[in-house]
Design a protein around this motif. Structure first.
Motif, PDB file in Angstrom:
ATOM      1  N   ILE A 223       0.817  -1.223   0.000  1.00 49.66           N
ATOM      2  CA  ILE A 223       0.000   0.000   0.000  1.00 49.66           C
ATOM      3  C   ILE A 223       0.844   1.264   0.000  1.00 49.66           C
ATOM      4  O   ILE A 223       0.340   2.347  -0.275  1.00 49.66           O
ATOM      5  CB  ILE A 223      -0.988   0.038   1.182  1.00 49.66           C
ATOM      6  N   LEU A 224       2.138   1.139   0.328  1.00 56.59           N
ATOM      7  CA  LEU A 224       3.001   2.309   0.403  1.00 56.59           C
ATOM      8  C   LEU A 224       4.426   1.886   0.081  1.00 56.59           C
ATOM      9  O   LEU A 224       4.910   0.901   0.625  1.00 56.59           O
ATOM     10  CB  LEU A 224       2.923   2.910   1.816  1.00 56.59           C
ATOM     11  N   ASP A 225       5.062   2.599  -0.813  1.00 55.02           N
ATOM     12  CA  ASP A 225       6.452   2.324  -1.190  1.00 55.02           C
ATOM     13  C   ASP A 225       7.348   3.226  -0.354  1.00 55.02           C
ATOM     14  O   ASP A 225       7.307   4.449  -0.494  1.00 55.02           O
ATOM     15  CB  ASP A 225       6.629   2.610  -2.681  1.00 55.02           C
ATOM     16  N   TRP A 226       8.143   2.625   0.542  1.00 57.70           N
ATOM     17  CA  TRP A 226       9.043   3.402   1.401  1.00 57.70           C
ATOM     18  C   TRP A 226      10.310   3.815   0.664  1.00 57.70           C
ATOM     19  O   TRP A 226      11.126   4.562   1.184  1.00 57.70           O
ATOM     20  CB  TRP A 226       9.461   2.585   2.629  1.00 57.70           C
ATOM     21  N   GLY A 227      10.517   3.328  -0.545  1.00 58.99           N
ATOM     22  CA  GLY A 227      11.753   3.576  -1.276  1.00 58.99           C
ATOM     23  C   GLY A 227      12.700   2.413  -1.061  1.00 58.99           C
ATOM     24  O   GLY A 227      12.506   1.577  -0.173  1.00 58.99           O
ATOM     25  N   CYS A 228      13.720   2.322  -1.885  1.00 68.02           N
ATOM     26  CA  CYS A 228      14.716   1.244  -1.800  1.00 68.02           C
ATOM     27  C   CYS A 228      14.051  -0.130  -1.827  1.00 68.02           C
ATOM     28  O   CYS A 228      14.517  -1.066  -1.165  1.00 68.02           O
ATOM     29  CB  CYS A 228      15.590   1.395  -0.563  1.00 68.02           C
ATOM     30  N   ALA A 229      12.945  -0.265  -2.567  1.00 64.70           N
ATOM     31  CA  ALA A 229      12.193  -1.513  -2.739  1.00 64.70           C
ATOM     32  C   ALA A 229      11.496  -1.988  -1.468  1.00 64.70           C
ATOM     33  O   ALA A 229      11.022  -3.114  -1.404  1.00 64.70           O
ATOM     34  CB  ALA A 229      13.073  -2.611  -3.318  1.00 64.70           C
ATOM     35  N   MET A 230      11.417  -1.134  -0.449  1.00 63.74           N
ATOM     36  CA  MET A 230      10.700  -1.478   0.789  1.00 63.74           C
ATOM     37  C   MET A 230       9.239  -1.052   0.658  1.00 63.74           C
ATOM     38  O   MET A 230       8.941  -0.021   0.052  1.00 63.74           O
ATOM     39  CB  MET A 230      11.332  -0.764   1.991  1.00 63.74           C
ATOM     40  N   TYR A 231       8.351  -1.863   1.222  1.00 62.69           N
ATOM     41  CA  TYR A 231       6.920  -1.562   1.187  1.00 62.69           C
ATOM     42  C   TYR A 231       6.301  -1.673   2.568  1.00 62.69           C
ATOM     43  O   TYR A 231       6.724  -2.500   3.382  1.00 62.69           O
ATOM     44  CB  TYR A 231       6.165  -2.577   0.321  1.00 62.69           C
ATOM     45  N   ALA A 232       5.248  -0.900   2.783  1.00 61.02           N
ATOM     46  CA  ALA A 232       4.257  -1.186   3.817  1.00 61.02           C
ATOM     47  C   ALA A 232       3.186  -1.974   3.076  1.00 61.02           C
ATOM     48  O   ALA A 232       2.789  -1.608   1.961  1.00 61.02           O
ATOM     49  CB  ALA A 232       3.678   0.090   4.401  1.00 61.02           C
ATOM     50  N   ALA A 233       2.751  -3.071   3.666  1.00 59.80           N
ATOM     51  CA  ALA A 233       1.779  -3.938   3.006  1.00 59.80           C
ATOM     52  C   ALA A 233       0.736  -4.390   4.024  1.00 59.80           C
ATOM     53  O   ALA A 233       1.026  -4.501   5.215  1.00 59.80           O
ATOM     54  CB  ALA A 233       2.491  -5.143   2.398  1.00 59.80           C
ATOM     55  N   VAL A 234      -0.465  -4.662   3.535  1.00 55.70           N
ATOM     56  CA  VAL A 234      -1.557  -5.091   4.401  1.00 55.70           C
ATOM     57  C   VAL A 234      -1.870  -6.556   4.120  1.00 55.70           C
ATOM     58  O   VAL A 234      -2.046  -6.955   2.969  1.00 55.70           O
ATOM     59  CB  VAL A 234      -2.821  -4.228   4.170  1.00 55.70           C
ATOM     60  N   ASP A 235      -1.935  -7.330   5.199  1.00 57.04           N
ATOM     61  CA  ASP A 235      -2.341  -8.729   5.086  1.00 57.04           C
ATOM     62  C   ASP A 235      -3.861  -8.759   5.004  1.00 57.04           C
ATOM     63  O   ASP A 235      -4.550  -8.561   6.003  1.00 57.04           O
ATOM     64  CB  ASP A 235      -1.836  -9.520   6.293  1.00 57.04           C
ATOM     65  N   CYS A 236      -4.372  -8.988   3.819  1.00 58.86           N
ATOM     66  CA  CYS A 236      -5.816  -8.949   3.596  1.00 58.86           C
ATOM     67  C   CYS A 236      -6.527 -10.170   4.165  1.00 58.86           C
ATOM     68  O   CYS A 236      -7.753 -10.201   4.201  1.00 58.86           O
ATOM     69  CB  CYS A 236      -6.107  -8.801   2.105  1.00 58.86           C
ATOM     70  N   ARG A 237      -5.795 -11.157   4.620  1.00 53.12           N
ATOM     71  CA  ARG A 237      -6.416 -12.339   5.234  1.00 53.12           C
ATOM     72  C   ARG A 237      -6.482 -12.226   6.755  1.00 53.12           C
ATOM     73  O   ARG A 237      -7.080 -13.061   7.406  1.00 53.12           O
ATOM     74  CB  ARG A 237      -5.639 -13.590   4.849  1.00 53.12           C
ATOM     75  N   SER A 238      -5.854 -11.235   7.292  1.00 52.64           N
ATOM     76  CA  SER A 238      -5.854 -11.025   8.731  1.00 52.64           C
ATOM     77  C   SER A 238      -7.135 -10.299   9.141  1.00 52.64           C
ATOM     78  O   SER A 238      -7.543  -9.347   8.479  1.00 52.64           O
ATOM     79  CB  SER A 238      -4.626 -10.186   9.107  1.00 52.64           C
ATOM     80  N   GLU A 239      -7.750 -10.725  10.223  1.00 51.36           N
ATOM     81  CA  GLU A 239      -8.963 -10.057  10.713  1.00 51.36           C
ATOM     82  C   GLU A 239      -8.726  -8.583  11.010  1.00 51.36           C
ATOM     83  O   GLU A 239      -9.616  -7.759  10.842  1.00 51.36           O
ATOM     84  CB  GLU A 239      -9.466 -10.740  11.986  1.00 51.36           C
ATOM     85  N   THR A 240      -7.529  -8.253  11.457  1.00 54.48           N
ATOM     86  CA  THR A 240      -7.215  -6.877  11.829  1.00 54.48           C
ATOM     87  C   THR A 240      -6.504  -6.110  10.721  1.00 54.48           C
ATOM     88  O   THR A 240      -6.166  -4.951  10.907  1.00 54.48           O
ATOM     89  CB  THR A 240      -6.327  -6.850  13.081  1.00 54.48           C
TER      90      THR A 240
END
Length: 182
Positions: free
Chosen positions: A100-117
């Motif tokens: 969902i967000l590219d931190w740069g240097c190929a790093m991402y913030a990502a959401v686990d869509c299978r997680s309840e939270t």
């Protein structure tokens, strides 16, 4: 406990206050089409953010990627990473985890869509040696918690975070290996 029902309006207010030009929100049809392409549903809070706040363009530092549209999107990045991962000798991108967000240097913030939270994960590709799972860390136990750190200005990504003893280091994501294998 985070009151999710009042989180979206608070995120919208900060997004409007900190972004010079927010893109229009994604329509319900665009969200439904993205979910059909992905073959899984977005967590309700994430879908609400795209439908009610904007189609990306706000959030911590580098800002959320748009869900749909032209150029780099959540949808295109997920498809690209899953495809590239499948071709690697050491696969690295788990099923159902949306960047969902590219931190740069190929790093991402990502959401686990299978997680309840809707657990928010940090992908740090420099940690891959012989195991793609080594690149995955839990950034926040929930998307709501992650957004609260942005709203409060307490995330690890702040310039002065190194001076703050209260900022916890991300921990390895225990489910990474099993989800990458899917």
């Amino acid at each position: 406990m985070i009151a999710v029902e009042d989180l979206v309006p608070r995120v919208a207010a900060k997004a409007k206050a900190t972004s010079t030009a927010l893109p229009p929100a994604a329509s319900a049809e665009e969200v439904a089409e993205a979910e059909a392409v992905l073959d899984f549903a977005l967590p309700p809070l994430l879908a609400s953010l795209y439908r009610e706040v904007a189609n990306g363009g706000y959030g911590p530092d580098y800002q959320l990627l748009p869900l749909v549209g032209t150029g780099r999107t959540v949808l295109s990045e997920y498809q690209s990473e899953r495809s590239a991962s499948a071709e690697e000798e050491t696969p690295y991108w788990p099923a159902g985890v949306l960047p969902i967000l590219d931190w740069g240097c190929a790093m991402y913030a990502a959401v686990d869509c299978r997680s309840e939270t809707a657990t928010v994960l940090l992908f740090e590709p420099n940690a891959i040696v012989d195991d793609g799972a080594a690149a995955w860390f839990v950034d926040a136990e929930s998307l709501a918690e992650w957004l609260e750190t942005w709203l409060a200005g307490t995330g690890w990504y702040r310039e002065d975070a190194d001076e703050d003893d209260d900022v916890a280091e991300p921990t390895p994501w225990e489910m990474a290996a099993s989800r990458i294998a899917e």
